[in-house]
Design a protein around this motif. Sequence first.
Motif, PDB file in Angstrom:
ATOM      1  N   LEU A  51       0.065  -4.328  10.010  1.00 51.37           N
ATOM      2  CA  LEU A  51      -0.286  -4.988   8.748  1.00 51.37           C
ATOM      3  C   LEU A  51       0.311  -6.388   8.663  1.00 51.37           C
ATOM      4  O   LEU A  51      -0.336  -7.318   8.163  1.00 51.37           O
ATOM      5  CB  LEU A  51       0.167  -4.128   7.566  1.00 51.37           C
ATOM      6  CG  LEU A  51      -0.559  -2.794   7.390  1.00 51.37           C
ATOM      7  CD1 LEU A  51      -0.025  -2.053   6.170  1.00 51.37           C
ATOM      8  CD2 LEU A  51      -2.065  -3.000   7.259  1.00 51.37           C
ATOM      9  N   ALA A  76       2.496   0.973  11.923  1.00 53.80           N
ATOM     10  CA  ALA A  76       1.567   0.566  10.867  1.00 53.80           C
ATOM     11  C   ALA A  76       2.063  -0.700  10.179  1.00 53.80           C
ATOM     12  O   ALA A  76       1.279  -1.616   9.895  1.00 53.80           O
ATOM     13  CB  ALA A  76       1.405   1.691   9.848  1.00 53.80           C
ATOM     14  N   ILE A 114       5.433  -0.285   2.436  1.00 57.85           N
ATOM     15  CA  ILE A 114       4.628   0.938   2.441  1.00 57.85           C
ATOM     16  C   ILE A 114       5.396   1.991   1.649  1.00 57.85           C
ATOM     17  O   ILE A 114       6.491   2.400   2.048  1.00 57.85           O
ATOM     18  CB  ILE A 114       4.339   1.436   3.866  1.00 57.85           C
ATOM     19  CG1 ILE A 114       3.635   0.356   4.686  1.00 57.85           C
ATOM     20  CG2 ILE A 114       3.480   2.706   3.814  1.00 57.85           C
ATOM     21  CD1 ILE A 114       3.353   0.748   6.126  1.00 57.85           C
ATOM     22  N   GLU A 138      -3.272   5.075   1.504  1.00 60.75           N
ATOM     23  CA  GLU A 138      -4.078   3.863   1.607  1.00 60.75           C
ATOM     24  C   GLU A 138      -3.953   3.239   2.990  1.00 60.75           C
ATOM     25  O   GLU A 138      -4.929   2.763   3.561  1.00 60.75           O
ATOM     26  CB  GLU A 138      -3.655   2.868   0.522  1.00 60.75           C
ATOM     27  CG  GLU A 138      -4.066   3.301  -0.889  1.00 60.75           C
ATOM     28  CD  GLU A 138      -3.243   2.653  -1.982  1.00 60.75           C
ATOM     29  OE1 GLU A 138      -3.581   2.856  -3.159  1.00 60.75           O
ATOM     30  OE2 GLU A 138      -2.257   1.954  -1.670  1.00 60.75           O
ATOM     31  N   THR A 139      -2.727   3.275   3.529  1.00 64.98           N
ATOM     32  CA  THR A 139      -2.492   2.734   4.868  1.00 64.98           C
ATOM     33  C   THR A 139      -3.194   3.575   5.926  1.00 64.98           C
ATOM     34  O   THR A 139      -3.821   3.033   6.851  1.00 64.98           O
ATOM     35  CB  THR A 139      -0.984   2.668   5.152  1.00 64.98           C
ATOM     36  OG1 THR A 139      -0.333   1.917   4.116  1.00 64.98           O
ATOM     37  CG2 THR A 139      -0.707   2.005   6.488  1.00 64.98           C
ATOM     38  N   PRO A 180       0.833  -1.205   0.000  1.00 65.69           N
ATOM     39  CA  PRO A 180       0.000   0.000   0.000  1.00 65.69           C
ATOM     40  C   PRO A 180       0.867   1.256   0.000  1.00 65.69           C
ATOM     41  O   PRO A 180       2.063   1.201   0.333  1.00 65.69           O
ATOM     42  CB  PRO A 180      -0.757  -0.112   1.324  1.00 65.69           C
ATOM     43  CG  PRO A 180       0.234  -0.788   2.232  1.00 65.69           C
ATOM     44  CD  PRO A 180       1.019  -1.749   1.359  1.00 65.69           C
ATOM     45  N   ARG A 182       1.162   5.423   1.436  1.00 69.00           N
ATOM     46  CA  ARG A 182       0.922   6.056   2.733  1.00 69.00           C
ATOM     47  C   ARG A 182      -0.564   6.341   2.968  1.00 69.00           C
ATOM     48  O   ARG A 182      -1.122   6.008   4.015  1.00 69.00           O
ATOM     49  CB  ARG A 182       1.718   7.368   2.815  1.00 69.00           C
ATOM     50  CG  ARG A 182       1.649   8.035   4.200  1.00 69.00           C
ATOM     51  CD  ARG A 182       2.091   9.499   4.130  1.00 69.00           C
ATOM     52  NE  ARG A 182       3.461   9.633   3.697  1.00 69.00           N
ATOM     53  CZ  ARG A 182       4.512   9.753   4.517  1.00 69.00           C
ATOM     54  NH1 ARG A 182       4.331   9.743   5.828  1.00 69.00           N
ATOM     55  NH2 ARG A 182       5.729   9.904   4.035  1.00 69.00           N
TER      56      ARG A 182
END
Length: 331
Positions: free
Chosen positions: A233, A229, A244, A211-212, A207, A209
């Motif tokens: 995930l 993060a 990411i 989208e996360t 993903p 930034r």
Amino acid sequence: MIDTTIAKLNKLKKSFLGKKIAIIGDLMLDSYFWGKVSRISPEAPVPIVAIDDEFYRFGGAANVALNIKTLGGFPIPVGVIGDDNDGKLLRNLFKESTITDIGILVDKTRPTTTKSRVIANNQHVVRIDKEKVNSIPPIIEKKIINLLKKEIKNIDAIILEDYNKGVLTSTLIDEVINLANNNNKIVTVDPKFNNFFSYKNVTVFKPNRKETEDALGIRLGAKEDISNAGKILLDKLNAKFILITLGEDGIALFEKNKTEKRIPTKARKVADVSGAGDTVISTLTMALCAGADIYDATYLANFAGGLVCQEVGIVPINLDYLFDSVKEELL
């Protein structure tokens, strides 16, 4: 910087050639209309654009397929188009680029996803989107799975390219990942919001930034936020690797029970970021198929994304250009 030699780079580059990659997701057509504005419409206070030129380009998962092609691979785009003129135009683009269309299915209930941009006097005037984002019907899902079952022994990897336009349903995602894992195939994912947490047990989940942030409901400001993060995930998705992408801040790479790694972006003059994500997932997947480890594959993907950002418009990465540019970095 990538830890390698010119000889190793040449060997890796040669290993890119002929890799067979299935790209499953939302195929799109990008239409461009160029012209001039010299007057305002008498019907409404809007400019009248006199069109001088129009052309068409790959968009969405179709652009990922093109990147695989220009990187020396053999792409198999798998997705849905409508029974319309835009669908014919997209098929023609595949034919002109010598990309197979065996994985392209027609759904008469929906249009070909098309984004039309009107540009006048070198300014973007308006974008017109033609799409239906409802999920594809079970019969189309089944056709995609049957096609993949026929090809699974011959392909090297699968890219799941999700733009939330309805092709990658939760059912299809589960079946494709299970089929790939049962056949020891690499699976890489470029996700969007709707199905974000459906992509479990894949090789790489990539993903960006935003989208996360949207999926986790947190702000990725400080370095610690990004680290947290990535760990979340890894735990939720059980992916082998989480990448990411952070724009000008490079890429954060996560792997279970290993230290987080950061791959910085080389400072470049950015002209247009359009299509950079497509280039990153394409290069990453090809590099992994060619035998690169995750760090070198990520470095190459990040480097490739930076190169295409120097170009105006959506431009695919070229194999020779990528490796020649990396060699210049090493010398």
